[in-house]
Design a protein around this motif. Sequence first.
Motif, mmCIF file in Angstrom:
data_model
loop_
_atom_site.group_PDB
_atom_site.id
_atom_site.type_symbol
_atom_site.label_atom_id
_atom_site.label_comp_id
_atom_site.label_asym_id
_atom_site.label_seq_id
_atom_site.Cartn_x
_atom_site.Cartn_y
_atom_site.Cartn_z
ATOM 1 N N LYS A 25 -1.161 -17.402 6.426
ATOM 2 C CA LYS A 25 -1.934 -18.386 5.679
ATOM 3 C C LYS A 25 -1.491 -19.790 6.122
ATOM 4 C CE LYS A 25 -4.091 -15.355 3.517
ATOM 5 N NZ LYS A 25 -5.533 -14.996 3.557
ATOM 6 N N ALA A 55 8.438 -9.388 4.670
ATOM 7 C CA ALA A 55 8.106 -10.286 3.414
ATOM 8 C C ALA A 55 9.420 -9.951 2.604
ATOM 9 C CB ALA A 55 6.722 -9.570 2.864
ATOM 10 N N THR A 71 2.886 -12.887 4.461
ATOM 11 C CA THR A 71 1.458 -13.745 4.225
ATOM 12 C C THR A 71 1.539 -15.193 4.333
ATOM 13 O OG1 THR A 71 1.439 -12.052 2.186
ATOM 14 C CG2 THR A 71 -0.427 -13.405 2.548
ATOM 15 N N ASP A 120 1.936 -4.240 -6.711
ATOM 16 C CA ASP A 120 2.338 -3.060 -7.070
ATOM 17 C C ASP A 120 1.410 -1.970 -7.096
ATOM 18 O OD1 ASP A 120 4.393 -1.087 -8.164
ATOM 19 O OD2 ASP A 120 3.411 -1.198 -9.927
ATOM 20 N N THR A 121 0.305 -2.224 -7.361
ATOM 21 C CA THR A 121 -0.916 -1.206 -7.635
ATOM 22 C C THR A 121 -1.300 -1.239 -6.039
ATOM 23 O OG1 THR A 121 -1.464 -2.306 -9.768
ATOM 24 C CG2 THR A 121 -3.118 -0.905 -8.555
ATOM 25 N N TRP A 122 -1.491 -2.115 -5.189
ATOM 26 C CA TRP A 122 -2.035 -1.665 -3.768
ATOM 27 C C TRP A 122 -0.842 -1.464 -3.056
ATOM 28 C CZ3 TRP A 122 -5.642 -6.422 -2.181
ATOM 29 C CH2 TRP A 122 -6.728 -6.493 -2.997
ATOM 30 N N GLY A 123 0.464 -1.385 -3.414
ATOM 31 C CA GLY A 123 1.454 -0.728 -2.602
ATOM 32 C C GLY A 123 1.641 -1.785 -1.302
ATOM 33 N N SER A 163 4.513 -5.099 4.626
ATOM 34 C CA SER A 163 4.786 -6.569 4.186
ATOM 35 C C SER A 163 3.397 -7.227 3.675
ATOM 36 C CB SER A 163 5.629 -7.479 5.735
ATOM 37 O OG SER A 163 6.637 -7.549 5.625
ATOM 38 N N GLU A 164 2.381 -6.227 3.311
ATOM 39 C CA GLU A 164 1.198 -7.033 2.818
ATOM 40 C C GLU A 164 1.479 -7.703 1.832
ATOM 41 O OE1 GLU A 164 -1.373 -3.606 2.375
ATOM 42 O OE2 GLU A 164 -0.928 -2.608 4.031
ATOM 43 N N THR A 165 2.562 -7.953 0.928
ATOM 44 C CA THR A 165 2.759 -8.492 -0.168
ATOM 45 C C THR A 165 2.288 -10.073 -0.353
ATOM 46 O OG1 THR A 165 5.264 -7.635 -0.019
ATOM 47 C CG2 THR A 165 4.648 -8.963 -1.646
ATOM 48 N N TYR A 166 1.382 -9.986 -1.324
ATOM 49 C CA TYR A 166 0.639 -11.408 -1.609
ATOM 50 C C TYR A 166 1.561 -12.204 -2.539
ATOM 51 C CZ TYR A 166 -3.274 -9.216 0.814
ATOM 52 O OH TYR A 166 -4.259 -8.785 1.618
ATOM 53 N N GLN A 167 1.567 -13.467 -2.465
ATOM 54 C CA GLN A 167 2.303 -14.435 -3.274
ATOM 55 C C GLN A 167 1.475 -15.008 -4.243
ATOM 56 O OE1 GLN A 167 3.216 -15.889 0.583
ATOM 57 N NE2 GLN A 167 5.314 -16.583 -0.245
ATOM 58 N N LYS A 178 1.528 5.549 -3.043
ATOM 59 C CA LYS A 178 0.458 4.534 -2.729
ATOM 60 C C LYS A 178 0.591 3.884 -1.349
ATOM 61 C CE LYS A 178 3.421 1.574 -5.768
ATOM 62 N NZ LYS A 178 3.608 1.341 -6.891
ATOM 63 N N GLY A 179 -0.213 2.949 -0.939
ATOM 64 C CA GLY A 179 -0.286 2.365 0.070
ATOM 65 C C GLY A 179 -1.102 3.115 1.308
ATOM 66 N N PHE A 190 9.156 -3.185 8.977
ATOM 67 C CA PHE A 190 7.934 -3.733 8.423
ATOM 68 C C PHE A 190 8.252 -4.493 7.167
ATOM 69 C CE2 PHE A 190 5.812 0.446 9.807
ATOM 70 C CZ PHE A 190 5.193 -0.142 10.797
ATOM 71 N N HIS A 219 -4.541 -11.351 7.716
ATOM 72 C CA HIS A 219 -3.531 -10.796 7.006
ATOM 73 C C HIS A 219 -3.995 -9.788 6.097
ATOM 74 C CE1 HIS A 219 0.322 -10.321 4.806
ATOM 75 N NE2 HIS A 219 -0.207 -9.982 3.944
ATOM 76 N N SER A 231 4.152 -3.251 -0.857
ATOM 77 C CA SER A 231 5.702 -3.250 -0.227
ATOM 78 C C SER A 231 5.576 -2.673 1.343
ATOM 79 C CB SER A 231 6.378 -2.675 -0.998
ATOM 80 O OG SER A 231 5.984 -1.395 -1.219
ATOM 81 N N GLN A 254 -4.435 -15.926 -1.740
ATOM 82 C CA GLN A 254 -4.480 -15.399 -0.228
ATOM 83 C C GLN A 254 -5.155 -14.266 -0.127
ATOM 84 O OE1 GLN A 254 -0.023 -14.755 -0.604
ATOM 85 N NE2 GLN A 254 0.558 -16.890 0.502
ATOM 86 N N VAL A 255 -5.554 -13.705 -1.300
ATOM 87 C CA VAL A 255 -6.404 -12.387 -1.182
ATOM 88 C C VAL A 255 -7.926 -12.803 -0.357
ATOM 89 C CG1 VAL A 255 -6.814 -10.069 -2.152
ATOM 90 C CG2 VAL A 255 -5.135 -11.510 -2.826
ATOM 91 N N ARG A 256 -8.287 -11.797 0.354
ATOM 92 C CA ARG A 256 -9.661 -11.668 0.815
ATOM 93 C C ARG A 256 -10.548 -10.311 0.789
ATOM 94 N NH1 ARG A 256 -11.570 -15.667 4.112
ATOM 95 N NH2 ARG A 256 -12.784 -14.260 5.235
#
Lengths: 521, 521, 521
Positions: C114, C71, C110, A206-209, A214-218, C385-386, C68, C131, A211, A222-224
Amino acid sequence: MKKSLLVLALLFSLATFSQSPVDKSFPPEELFALGSYYYPEQWDSSQWERDLKKMSEMGIKFTHFAEFAWAMMEPEEGKYDFEWLDRAVSLAEKYGLKVIMCTPTPTPPTWLSKKYPDILIQRDNGVAIQHGRRQHASWSSDRYRRYVENIVSRLAMRYGNHPAVIGWQIDNEPGHYGVVDYSENAQLKFRVWLQKKYGTIDKLNDTWGTSFWSETYQDFDQVRLPSQQEVPDKPNPHAMLDLNRFMADELAGFVNMQADILRQHINKDQWITTNLIPVFNPVDPVRIDHTDFLTYTRYLVTGHNQGIGSQGFRMGIPEDLGFSNDQFRNRVGKTFGVMELQPGQVNWGVYNPQPLPGAVRMWVYHVFAGGGKFVCNYRFRQPLKGSEQYHYGMIMTDGVTLSPGGEEYVCIAQEMKKLRAAYDKKNRMPKQLASRRIGLLFDMNNYWEMEFQRQTDQWWTMPHIHKYYNLLKSFAAPVDVISEKEDFSGYPFLIAPAYQLLDNNLVERWTEYVKNGGHLI
Amino acid sequence: MKKSLLVLALLFSLATFSQSPVDKSFPPEELFALGSYYYPEQWDSSQWERDLKKMSEMGIKFTHFAEFAWAMMEPEEGKYDFEWLDRAVSLAEKYGLKVIMCTPTPTPPTWLSKKYPDILIQRDNGVAIQHGRRQHASWSSDRYRRYVENIVSRLAMRYGNHPAVIGWQIDNEPGHYGVVDYSENAQLKFRVWLQKKYGTIDKLNDTWGTSFWSETYQDFDQVRLPSQQEVPDKPNPHAMLDLNRFMADELAGFVNMQADILRQHINKDQWITTNLIPVFNPVDPVRIDHTDFLTYTRYLVTGHNQGIGSQGFRMGIPEDLGFSNDQFRNRVGKTFGVMELQPGQVNWGVYNPQPLPGAVRMWVYHVFAGGGKFVCNYRFRQPLKGSEQYHYGMIMTDGVTLSPGGEEYVCIAQEMKKLRAAYDKKNRMPKQLASRRIGLLFDMNNYWEMEFQRQTDQWWTMPHIHKYYNLLKSFAAPVDVISEKEDFSGYPFLIAPAYQLLDNNLVERWTEYVKNGGHLI
Amino acid sequence: MKKSLLVLALLFSLATFSQSPVDKSFPPEELFALGSYYYPEQWDSSQWERDLKKMSEMGIKFTHFAEFAWAMMEPEEGKYDFEWLDRAVSLAEKYGLKVIMCTPTPTPPTWLSKKYPDILIQRDNGVAIQHGRRQHASWSSDRYRRYVENIVSRLAMRYGNHPAVIGWQIDNEPGHYGVVDYSENAQLKFRVWLQKKYGTIDKLNDTWGTSFWSETYQDFDQVRLPSQQEVPDKPNPHAMLDLNRFMADELAGFVNMQADILRQHINKDQWITTNLIPVFNPVDPVRIDHTDFLTYTRYLVTGHNQGIGSQGFRMGIPEDLGFSNDQFRNRVGKTFGVMELQPGQVNWGVYNPQPLPGAVRMWVYHVFAGGGKFVCNYRFRQPLKGSEQYHYGMIMTDGVTLSPGGEEYVCIAQEMKKLRAAYDKKNRMPKQLASRRIGLLFDMNNYWEMEFQRQTDQWWTMPHIHKYYNLLKSFAAPVDVISEKEDFSGYPFLIAPAYQLLDNNLVERWTEYVKNGGHLI
């Protein structure tokens, strides 16, 4: 009567106890102290005495040892040698010089990097930074931190009660030269940091936007660390902001951890500081708060700016000192010193001009006027070899001749003596001036956001902020450069230039401030 | 009487023996020779005879074969084909053209790079340079050197007694395009080189000033080639100087090794040279001394400089030839030729201007006046495809039409005939001129040091040195560009511009020189 | 009578059948349509209805979904969720908005990256793109194509008969941001592509001119994608040309494959397109021919050019739209739309100016005048955001206030209504104007060749071509930007500016053209 004497005695001892170690080292009545960097390990030991004696004779009050000397202290794993340093400290003491002892953690010895390459930082293109220079070990490496803990403890035990040692500097200009560490250790620690901050991956999304695109992390796994090399376009701006915060926290945590270790071993009269490059990624002075106070380092003439007028490149720009004074004076301990200031040309600039005659002296008084406790000039002697072969010192390459900057320091030392005679402890800033005190809100979080999300290639955050600052100084207004952590309600004026990163809390505080009659610009 | 005839015969034969193969190829009475590059492998074999006949008719005396033709010579490992080259040499011979035969070592065939990727050089970012262009094999690879030894031996045995082959060129413009080789082979060889130079690691530590920043090495095995990618700041300057020396030694060793192999197989009338890019990292002509003489390559108009005046970019700058003439004339064998000179526009410049009409002729006479034995122009025919599709030759793409530069070569060849008629072997440089001869000290070691430790971004080493050089030439003074290896005691004047890297020995020699009446500037 | 009625009915139905889906969506009598990008996944679902209602009220005819949103559609492998999209489409339908449905293939979720890192593209320095953004999956990955086939099929089955969905967009601005994909998948596919093109390695060697520099390949398996990192100098120019062709074919193949999948599932009234960045590597619109027509995207004011006059940077340059109109109108389907056009400032430019008041309207009319069917402006709402936090929409961040660009769209929508009243289907271009129609030959093959083999750093291919184009437009000449595929025999004038890459066939066609009275410039 006995009782009242006892009370009096207690009061006195309380007074003694309440006098901070910083004040003990730099008593107000002495106004200002001069120090100088010395590297015994760079010179034949037969020259140490001559050099330290000379330093003392020049009016220097303290020297600065060992921040890069790990290889001398622990030449092989588990084999320690402090005798050379004992001797250097004794010689300093012999000539009345106090010592700032440093932890040598920017420079792990070769055997450590070679045995455990996983302690090294890594570039975004995958190249691991190797032994050969400095600042190549990762703050995020638990292994490296264990080795740091060991050497720092041993150093603290050895000099934690030495009467000549007045205080400690942790590391040296921590910052990895601005290289972001993409090592596996940093990747892991970043995920831990994110998990702690966000709790759930949904909150991060939500904070990183995420959506968008499709950047959505599960999952946090998975984050780098966001990397320009690892994405075809620019990385996610909120991820970048978190990267900067994380790096600053890693740096601060590394310094704070060392402060905690030192405290376990040193006596109450020794203080702890570190030296920071002002407004330099990933340094956030606000986060470094286990020290007694902070210092900054500053090189005024390096060819990076032209200054004012045709000889300006030999004087530097005033905000380089003024802004830093006003910022560092408002950090932990509410005081500061300048730990590095050039006595002559450097060797690593775009070009390396000689400071204009008088410029060195001007800079020192600028720090004094800005409330600093001391200037420790970098460095005493110009070396004959190594990375700083062409970097001036107070003493030229022959080891005895004063450089022009050295001459200016002698002059300053003599002037200080005269000034001390005029010291009046009751003197305060004139009311008229004090009433003009202005708060200038400057926060690294906002700085990072502005720098990464610049809306034009003609935007430069700091020059913009400096416009406000320089205007204020042209009115002779006392300015405090404060962070969001500080209470700004007492300032008649509050300037918040180029503020792009806001949260509700800050908006509320501003609203309240203005309601109460504050002037927010 | 018989006896004296015998003596006379002996004297004659001695005279014959004492005449160097270089003088045999380029007899003083012929003044100057013209050559041209030809690539039989690039053209249908039906055109070779037409082309070589044309070359001969234009007044060209020799051609230049095979420096990139390894894939034609050894299309599969151990399978050789020299018949095509035999035929090309025979055709040259048929039309009176002499041949410079080259070793094809800048261009290993595909099968070699694919079978043994460890022979490839590696960038500082870890990317291994692949097959696809040239100069991708490491001088530090023993395996590559074994393959080189094999192909060079076979070539030498085949053409080492061929009457049309006057001499040999080793490799071609060795230098890896300035890419420093960070392959594992180079890392290993660098350590061996350091061990040989310093003996003990303590000596290396002392020389490199590693006591600063805990750079101290415990063992040669810990040392890596200094790399900007592998350190956060600039590498150690002394390590960088050694890197440059090492690379130059590897290059020189590679060429010298080939010269030694050739000598085993070729006859006494064939000479050995190589062609070097002047003042180009990592080339140090001083270190290449197993050849009979050196040649240089030079492209005057490539858009890299504007020259003098509005059409200067079509003429080039005089020091590009003059300085190189005066430098290469003082290397091994004390003579030189120019192995590559453009007859028209190149295709790889910043921009690719057509030389001004007359410029090509001017350049050739400039080499002649500078004492060169020959110019071998690059190249005879403009190719129809491949990397140099837009690179002019003496002959245009149709294979028969002369390019403007080709026309100028025809003109030069005719002028040379007239000049030869005026040859007088007793002619020497006028005394008044000879007495003005000036030594200009130029050493790559100092050049490397100056370039790496520049004190301002406005410093350029060679333009600075050229200022002195051009001034001297404006006085019509004969100049010798000499290295520290040479004895400079005989020069009335010695210029040593921008000399940052000094040792005691050089200081003593200078002192002695001045004591003896020399003028050191 | 019955019979003739039947014939009449048949004729009508034929007429209906023969009317293309594109004409159904954009009937000539409606002149021009306006659309807008909307991302339901970026907003709280409670706002969707308000937003789409607003969009409709502003005069927008269609919206654009899901390019896009992979996800959201497949949050875990094999677990699908289209209900949110169903609802968004229904809400659009409720307010009379048509929908362009998009395949979400620029943004794999993601879990896919991955689980199968081999689907990712790779930089020339070996770094695998990760990703975190978009366009990181390789067109050359069979695995990725299988996942694409699955999601596209499911999407097509779900919306292939939805009455609100008028058409499909494949992917989004495919092009990997210009990053060349050096992944192992791409290397393998390049070899297959070469083998198909050349048949034998000898043919490749001959075409690439590998006889020079021993580049000669023995087998296709030895060939790698030419890379500036993997060779010390520039790569082989013919290999580079083939790399560009290969990349363009991979991109086109990826789009064409998706078009084929869509066709299996969608009804005859839905059309297929994609949106392309004009003249951008590795996009060659000529190769994308399985769609019904093409669209392009264009951002006029991003700080990349100064435009004309002091406020030109806020208007853009006319050829940015004109040339693209004249190019895309001549591609598959012989019509086009503009799929992205900014309604205000962007956030990713060199600097991000506000368009000059009226500029947005001017651009839209420029597309209309150029024969476009529609403009779909990017984007409806400015996000909070984003990645595009500072990218303007038609609606500001509060979700209700029109941006200045939004206001202009409202104005255009109203003007269009009036213009439709004046529609006369018999109107044609005046003969005098039509007779001036000029063909301008522009082919990406030639463009790639010119760009890679530039003969000067002062050469810029497109500005040069635009000089001709702008001159023609200043004569009010109708111009068709055509490729070599087209028949140009009908044009009275044919311009072929800066044509470096020629084959015999083109030369013959030109010769024939001129023989028949054509004017070739």
